[in-house]
Design a protein around this motif. Structure first.
Motif, mmCIF file in Angstrom:
data_model
loop_
_atom_site.group_PDB
_atom_site.id
_atom_site.type_symbol
_atom_site.label_atom_id
_atom_site.label_comp_id
_atom_site.label_asym_id
_atom_site.label_seq_id
_atom_site.Cartn_x
_atom_site.Cartn_y
_atom_site.Cartn_z
ATOM 1 N N SER A 91 5.892 8.804 3.047
ATOM 2 C CA SER A 91 6.272 8.565 4.440
ATOM 3 C C SER A 91 5.023 8.269 5.261
ATOM 4 N N VAL A 92 5.035 7.137 5.960
ATOM 5 C CA VAL A 92 3.857 6.684 6.698
ATOM 6 C C VAL A 92 4.281 6.180 8.074
ATOM 7 N N ALA A 93 3.523 6.537 9.105
ATOM 8 C CA ALA A 93 3.725 5.999 10.453
ATOM 9 C C ALA A 93 2.766 4.831 10.656
ATOM 10 N N VAL A 94 3.305 3.686 11.036
ATOM 11 C CA VAL A 94 2.481 2.487 11.210
ATOM 12 C C VAL A 94 2.947 1.763 12.467
ATOM 13 N N ASN A 95 2.006 1.201 13.218
ATOM 14 C CA ASN A 95 2.389 0.448 14.408
ATOM 15 C C ASN A 95 2.819 -0.958 14.009
ATOM 16 N N ALA A 96 3.685 -1.551 14.814
ATOM 17 C CA ALA A 96 4.301 -2.836 14.469
ATOM 18 C C ALA A 96 3.266 -3.943 14.310
ATOM 19 N N ASP A 97 2.229 -3.962 15.142
ATOM 20 C CA ASP A 97 1.217 -5.012 15.058
ATOM 21 C C ASP A 97 0.489 -4.971 13.723
ATOM 22 N N SER A 98 0.168 -3.767 13.256
ATOM 23 C CA SER A 98 -0.513 -3.637 11.967
ATOM 24 C C SER A 98 0.402 -4.069 10.833
ATOM 25 N N LEU A 99 1.664 -3.635 10.889
ATOM 26 C CA LEU A 99 2.601 -3.983 9.828
ATOM 27 C C LEU A 99 2.798 -5.495 9.742
ATOM 28 N N ALA A 100 2.741 -6.174 10.869
ATOM 29 C CA ALA A 100 2.955 -7.619 10.888
ATOM 30 C C ALA A 100 1.717 -8.399 10.468
ATOM 31 N N THR A 101 0.575 -7.730 10.346
ATOM 32 C CA THR A 101 -0.674 -8.454 10.061
ATOM 33 C C THR A 101 -1.393 -7.873 8.840
ATOM 34 N N TRP A 102 -2.363 -7.007 9.063
ATOM 35 C CA TRP A 102 -3.267 -6.615 7.979
ATOM 36 C C TRP A 102 -2.685 -5.596 7.016
ATOM 37 N N PHE A 103 -1.640 -4.849 7.410
ATOM 38 C CA PHE A 103 -1.128 -3.755 6.581
ATOM 39 C C PHE A 103 -0.308 -4.238 5.388
ATOM 40 N N ARG A 104 0.142 -5.462 5.392
ATOM 41 C CA ARG A 104 1.097 -5.932 4.388
ATOM 42 C C ARG A 104 0.601 -5.816 2.938
ATOM 43 N N PRO A 105 -0.678 -6.021 2.634
ATOM 44 C CA PRO A 105 -1.118 -5.835 1.241
ATOM 45 C C PRO A 105 -0.858 -4.435 0.690
ATOM 46 N N VAL A 106 -0.743 -3.442 1.584
ATOM 47 C CA VAL A 106 -0.442 -2.085 1.124
ATOM 48 C C VAL A 106 0.909 -2.049 0.423
ATOM 49 N N LEU A 107 1.864 -2.836 0.901
ATOM 50 C CA LEU A 107 3.186 -2.863 0.293
ATOM 51 C C LEU A 107 3.101 -3.329 -1.155
ATOM 52 N N ALA A 108 2.284 -4.339 -1.402
ATOM 53 C CA ALA A 108 2.122 -4.846 -2.766
ATOM 54 C C ALA A 108 1.436 -3.815 -3.646
ATOM 55 N N ASP A 109 0.464 -3.107 -3.092
ATOM 56 C CA ASP A 109 -0.231 -2.084 -3.874
ATOM 57 C C ASP A 109 0.722 -0.964 -4.282
ATOM 58 N N VAL A 110 1.535 -0.500 -3.320
ATOM 59 C CA VAL A 110 2.465 0.590 -3.618
ATOM 60 C C VAL A 110 3.488 0.151 -4.661
ATOM 61 N N ALA A 111 3.833 -1.130 -4.659
ATOM 62 C CA ALA A 111 4.764 -1.643 -5.662
ATOM 63 C C ALA A 111 4.216 -1.451 -7.072
#
Length: 297
Positions: A91-111
């Motif tokens: 469970s992670v709290a993330v702001n929308a601006d980060s999720l829409a930009t630089w945070f997205r590679p984290v999703l691939a890593d967690v996969a």
């Protein structure tokens, strides 16, 4: 305290009701109620507000945090003992601006972590620590450098925000060579949009009465689109605005650049998964550490 009762409390808070918790746990609603009553008798406190959705009281939040830690550590112990990864929600709290930009590679890593689930909660970076303190999340993006009790804080870099609009909107609200900040339509992300709370500081005298038309757009992609079609001017992350500025669809309204320092705070646990997640967040945040120059208008 009985671990089964703690996990039942956690299920109620996560699912929002006794009935949904019963479905997740595979037991009857009456069994859920009995477990919570037993836990409340042991704690000597009311732990759950019987509202819709059901929420934890202050005392209940302490036990919810303990239950999350217990579930994570138990799942990782099971993975080591049985040679397989358990389903561990991160469970992670993330702001929308980060999720829409630089945070997205984290999703691939967690996969690539294996049988692991990721649960993101969208919250403004100025308010995300409340989720961490309550134990609702294991990690959070925040503006606060000082770590929450029981947590570690890692500096990530700086998000740069520019005031932008369409060229037409800028021209329509230019009076005698000066922007009419008091009347130009404005975009806000939501009620917790802390950036927009102070958007006119340094741009408009505080004594000037403000008669702004403010549109609220609670989606990062739609927020950018609203700026592109001229619904209002906006503070956009430079990472999102750059291509639109280069294409001339948007222009900067002044030379002011708002810099927001971001930190990753996470529970201080001996957890391999949290370590891997932290490394992923730090690597993804590399663009934030690169200082840039505001594009010209």
């Amino acid at each position: 305290m009985n671990p089964v009762h703690l996990q039942t409390l956690l299920a109620i808070v996560d699912e929002g009701s006794f009935e949904l918790a019963a479905l997740v746990l595979g037991i009857s609603p009456s069994a859920v109620s009995q477990r919570i009553k037993a836990l409340e008798r042991e704690a000597g406190r009311v732990l759950v507000r019987r509202t819709s959705p059901a929420t934890a009281t202050d005392a209940g939040e302490i036990l919810v945090q303990a239950a999350r830690r217990m579930r994570l550590l138990q799942a990782e112990t099971d993975a080591q003992l049985h040679g397989r990864l358990a389903r561990v929600p991160l469970s992670v709290a993330v702001n929308a601006d980060s999720l829409a930009t630089w945070f997205r590679p984290v999703l691939a890593d967690v996969a690539g972590f294996g049988d692991v689930t990721l649960r993101l909660q969208i919250e403004d970076e100025a308010h995300s620590l409340a989720l961490l303190r309550r134990g609702d999340v294991l990690g959070a993006l925040t503006r606060e450098a000082a770590p929450v009790s029981g947590c570690e804080s890692l500096p990530l870099g700086v998000m740069r925000y520019l005031a932008v609009s369409t060229p037409e909107l800028r021209d329509d609200f230019t009076r005698g060579g000066e922007l009419d900040w008091a009347h130009m339509p404005t975009l806000r992300f939501g009620p917790n949009d802390a950036l927009q709370d102070a958007d006119l500081e340094g741009r408009l005298d505080g004594s000037v009465r403000r008669r702004r038309n403010i549109s609220q757009i609670p989606s990062s992609e739609a927020f950018v689109h609203a700026a592109r079609v001229g619904l209002g001017w906006a503070l956009l992350p430079e990472l999102q605005a750059k291509d639109l500025l280069d294409a001339g669809e948007l222009v900067t309204l002044d030379e002011k650049v708002l810099e927001v320092e971001l930190y990753w705070q996470r529970w201080r646990l001996e957890s391999e998964l949290l370590e891997r997640l932290t490394c992923s967040v730090a690597a993804a945040a590399t663009p934030l550490s690169t200082s840039g120059t505001a594009p010209g208008s």
